[in-house]
Motif scaffolding. Sequence first.
Motif, short mmCIF file in Angstrom:
data_model
loop_
_atom_site.label_atom_id
_atom_site.label_comp_id
_atom_site.label_asym_id
_atom_site.label_seq_id
_atom_site.Cartn_x
_atom_site.Cartn_y
_atom_site.Cartn_z
N GLY A 151 0.77 -1.25 0.00
CA GLY A 151 0.00 0.00 0.00
C GLY A 151 0.80 1.29 0.00
N LYS A 152 2.12 1.21 -0.18
CA LYS A 152 2.91 2.45 -0.23
C LYS A 152 3.39 2.69 -1.66
CE LYS A 152 5.30 3.91 3.82
NZ LYS A 152 6.54 3.78 4.61
N SER A 153 3.48 3.97 -2.04
CA SER A 153 3.90 4.28 -3.41
C SER A 153 5.41 4.15 -3.55
CB SER A 153 3.50 5.72 -3.76
OG SER A 153 4.32 6.61 -3.02
N ARG A 154 5.83 4.08 -4.80
CA ARG A 154 7.27 4.00 -5.09
C ARG A 154 7.99 5.21 -4.51
NH1 ARG A 154 7.18 4.65 -10.41
NH2 ARG A 154 8.57 6.38 -10.86
N GLU A 155 7.42 6.39 -4.73
CA GLU A 155 8.07 7.61 -4.26
C GLU A 155 8.23 7.57 -2.73
OE1 GLU A 155 5.45 7.52 -6.31
OE2 GLU A 155 6.35 8.26 -8.16
N ALA A 156 7.19 7.09 -2.06
CA ALA A 156 7.22 7.09 -0.59
C ALA A 156 8.28 6.13 -0.05
CB ALA A 156 5.83 6.71 -0.04
N VAL A 157 8.35 4.92 -0.63
CA VAL A 157 9.34 3.97 -0.09
C VAL A 157 10.77 4.42 -0.42
CG1 VAL A 157 7.85 1.94 0.10
CG2 VAL A 157 9.07 2.34 -2.05
N LEU A 158 10.96 5.00 -1.60
CA LEU A 158 12.30 5.49 -1.95
C LEU A 158 12.74 6.61 -1.02
CD1 LEU A 158 12.08 5.46 -5.85
CD2 LEU A 158 13.94 4.41 -4.54
N LYS A 159 11.78 7.46 -0.68
CA LYS A 159 12.08 8.57 0.22
C LYS A 159 12.48 8.03 1.61
CE LYS A 159 9.93 12.71 1.81
NZ LYS A 159 8.67 13.01 2.38
N ASP A 160 11.70 7.06 2.08
CA ASP A 160 12.00 6.45 3.39
C ASP A 160 13.37 5.77 3.38
OD1 ASP A 160 9.58 7.32 4.27
OD2 ASP A 160 8.61 5.35 4.33
N ALA A 161 13.63 5.03 2.31
CA ALA A 161 14.89 4.29 2.22
C ALA A 161 16.08 5.24 2.20
CB ALA A 161 14.90 3.39 0.98
N GLU A 162 15.95 6.32 1.43
CA GLU A 162 17.06 7.28 1.33
C GLU A 162 17.29 8.00 2.66
OE1 GLU A 162 16.93 10.01 -1.96
OE2 GLU A 162 18.90 10.84 -1.44
N ALA A 163 16.19 8.40 3.29
CA ALA A 163 16.33 9.11 4.57
C ALA A 163 16.97 8.20 5.61
CB ALA A 163 14.95 9.59 5.05
N PHE A 164 16.53 6.94 5.64
CA PHE A 164 17.12 5.99 6.60
C PHE A 164 18.61 5.79 6.32
CE2 PHE A 164 18.46 1.53 7.24
CZ PHE A 164 18.53 1.56 8.62
N ALA A 165 18.94 5.55 5.04
CA ALA A 165 20.35 5.31 4.68
C ALA A 165 21.22 6.51 5.08
CB ALA A 165 20.47 5.03 3.18
N LYS A 166 20.69 7.69 4.89
CA LYS A 166 21.48 8.89 5.24
C LYS A 166 21.66 9.01 6.75
CE LYS A 166 20.95 11.67 1.12
NZ LYS A 166 20.13 12.66 0.41
N ARG A 167 20.61 8.64 7.50
CA ARG A 167 20.73 8.69 8.97
C ARG A 167 21.82 7.72 9.45
NH1 ARG A 167 15.11 9.00 8.83
NH2 ARG A 167 14.73 6.81 9.31
N VAL A 168 21.81 6.53 8.88
CA VAL A 168 22.80 5.52 9.30
C VAL A 168 24.20 5.98 8.91
CG1 VAL A 168 23.59 3.13 9.02
CG2 VAL A 168 21.14 3.62 9.20
N ALA A 169 24.35 6.44 7.67
CA ALA A 169 25.67 6.88 7.20
C ALA A 169 26.21 8.01 8.07
CB ALA A 169 25.59 7.32 5.74
N LYS A 170 25.32 8.90 8.47
CA LYS A 170 25.71 10.06 9.27
C LYS A 170 26.21 9.66 10.65
CE LYS A 170 23.90 14.51 10.53
NZ LYS A 170 22.66 15.17 10.88
#
Length: 427
Positions: A151-170
């Motif tokens: 039930g989530k759109s492509r844009e929404a999951v990509l946004k979540d994945a990128e934000a998470f990856a950036k938090r971890v990298a940081k």
Amino acid sequence: MEILLTNLLILAQGGAKPETGNIHIRDGKIVHVGKCPKGCKYEERIDCAGKIAFPGLVNSHTHIAMTLLRGYGEGLPLHDWLEKKIWPAEEKLSKKDVRAGTLLGIIEMVRSGTTAFNEMYVTGVDEIAKAASECGIRATVGYGMLDRVGGKSREAVLKDAEAFAKRVAKSGGIVKPAICCHAPYTCSAELIQEGKALADKLDCMFHIHVSETRKEVFDNLKETKKRPVEYLQSLGALGKNTALAHCVFVTAREIKMVAESGASVLHCPVSNMKLAGGGTCPATEFASAGANVALGTDGAASNGSLSMLETMKIFSISQKNFYWDALRAPAGQALDFATQGGANALGINAGEIAPGKGADIVLADARAPNLSPMHDAASAIAFSMHPGNITDVLVCGKFLMRDRKITFADEEKASEDAKEISRRLVG
Ligand SMILES: [Zn+2]
């Protein structure tokens, strides 16, 4: 911190000759192995007589919080098991639950000699990354994207994945981010393409399940006229940073494609067989073609355990049996896949006991009855050892287990917490 581990039997890697000597560790790395040079300085000297040292094991594919569902719905066919048991229980998972399941999983992994793991999950990935970091175990963690279900759109999951990856990298440290697409049958072509592009942009791993069941292969052929690995290649999703979990039902052409792309194969033999998939990942053929092969357990719910010791043995004997070839998948190769193969897939400087490598080291009681006599050290580790033999585990030179005691958590409390949560999930 400088430590000198002395009087060890050292198996530096699967194909090496075991040697007796010392391991000198400085600032999380191995400085030298064998005899100490003159004037060698250290803060702590630890006598390890009677112990064998080998590189830390890398669990290259898991869903760690599924420890909470271990044994639940046991014996059901795959789709009944997922739809009637696992997915409804996972829907109730809170972030706090994921944290408790992760802690339990990390304890189990450390006790069985694992020093790094590669994680894909949908719920609570921040909690998983945080727990790994606090425990001091290496990990690669990714949010499992899907847009064809859930039930989530492509844009929404990509946004979540990128934000998470950036938090971890940081946050830095030894926990790294990955970009994960769940599978070709749950992700749109665009999501897979954009997911891989995002992984390239962020310079991290692109992790995806592929060709786990025959049904998946047939459905993919019907829909795209391509087999799953061919399909991924046509989308540009194969590359050096790609990690492909399972790869059970593949052709010689697909094996070549994977090898040529530089992608890693994450082979999970126990989970594949327990779910009665009916095939065997041609892991040794992948390796012969030049692909990097790593071993994993998959989640504890589809495996029963997170033990990489068990995984090495099942990998080896299932390859021997499948190919009618006793020379295939020797113990040394099982150990190399579980150490160097995993380290390569995760992009970590470990997987071998050698100067300059990260000090991710496992020590075990070489005098245990089930390891005696030790005619062949690799065979003892891959085929005869059980977690109870492991006495100490170091990650980056820090003890996560010392003299059989877990150093980063209250083990009893972790088990009790997980038990309480799991009662609610299955209730
Ligand atoms: Zn999986």
